[in-house]
Design an enzyme around this catalytic site. Structure first.
Site: not given
Length: 173
Positions: A78, A81, A129, A149
Site C-alpha cells: 500500500c 502505509c 490504513c 483491478c
C-alpha cells in the site's frame, strides 16, 4: 458470597469489552493494527494523486501506471502505509491498463460495495490504513476467477532482492 463473584465477573466482562481492540482486524497470520491519521497527516504523507485515490476513492486514468509493466519478483505494498497487499506471483496482464491481480495476501484487504456507477461494485481497501486500492471483478483467471483491478498510484513495488522491513518503510515515506 455468590453475589460478590457475580459482580466481579460482570465487572471483568465489562472491562474486557471496553478494553478490547476495536481497531484491529485479523489475518490468518495474526492481528493487524489499524493505522489512523488525520486528513492533514495523510495530505503531508501522500502526493496529491495518491491522496485523491487512496483517501477520496478516486481512479487514475487507465494505462498511466508504470506498474503495468513491472515484471520482477517482489511485493506490492500500500502506498499509504506500506502494508503488503499482493505478491508478484498474483499479478497478470488483464489488458485493462491497470495493474491486476487474481488474488490478495489473505486478510490484507477489506471490501465494501459502492454505487458510484449506479450498479453495485465491490471495492477493496488496505486492511491496515483503509486506503482505497480499486475494485474486484469476477472476470479474472484461474485459480480464483477474480480480477483485483488496482490503481497503480495506490501501490509501491518492492523488489524481492531488496525486501526488508526498512526498505518497505523507506519506499512508503
Amino acid at each position: 458470597m455468590q453475589r460478590r463473584y457475580f459482580l466481579y465477573a460482570s465487572a471483568g466482562l465489562i472491562a474486557a469489552l471496553l478494553l478490547s481492540p476495536k481497531d484491529m482486524v485479523f489475518a490468518d497470520h495474526g492481528e493487524i493494527e489499524k493505522m489512523t491519521l488525520s486528513k492533514d497527516e495523510w495530505e503531508k504523507r501522500l502526493t496529491p494523486e495518491q491522496f485523491r485515490v487512496l483517501r477520496k476513492e478516486g481512479t487514475e486514468p487507465s494505462g498511466t501506471s508504470p506498474l503495468n509493466n513491472e515484471k520482477r519478483k517482489g511485493t506490492y505494498v500500500c502506498a499509504g502505509c506500506g502494508f503488503e497487499l499482493f505478491s508478484s506471483d498474483m499479478k497478470y496482464d488483464s489488458g485493462t491498463g491497470w495493474p491486476s491481480f487474481f488474488d490478495t495476501i489473505e486478510g490484507h484487504v477489506e471490501t465494501s460495495t459502492d454505487f458510484k456507477l449506479l450498479y453495485p461494485r465491490t471495492e477493496y481497501h488496505c486492511a491496515r490504513c483503509g486506503g482505497h486500492q480499486g475494485h474486484v471483478f469476477k472476470d479474472g483467471p484461474k485459480p480464483t476467477g477474480l480480477r483485483y483491478c488496482n490503481n497503480g498510484v495506490a501501490l509501491k513495488f518492492v523488489p524481492a532482492e531488496k525486501k526488508t522491513g526498512e526498505e518497505i518503510k523507506e519506499k512508503t515515506e
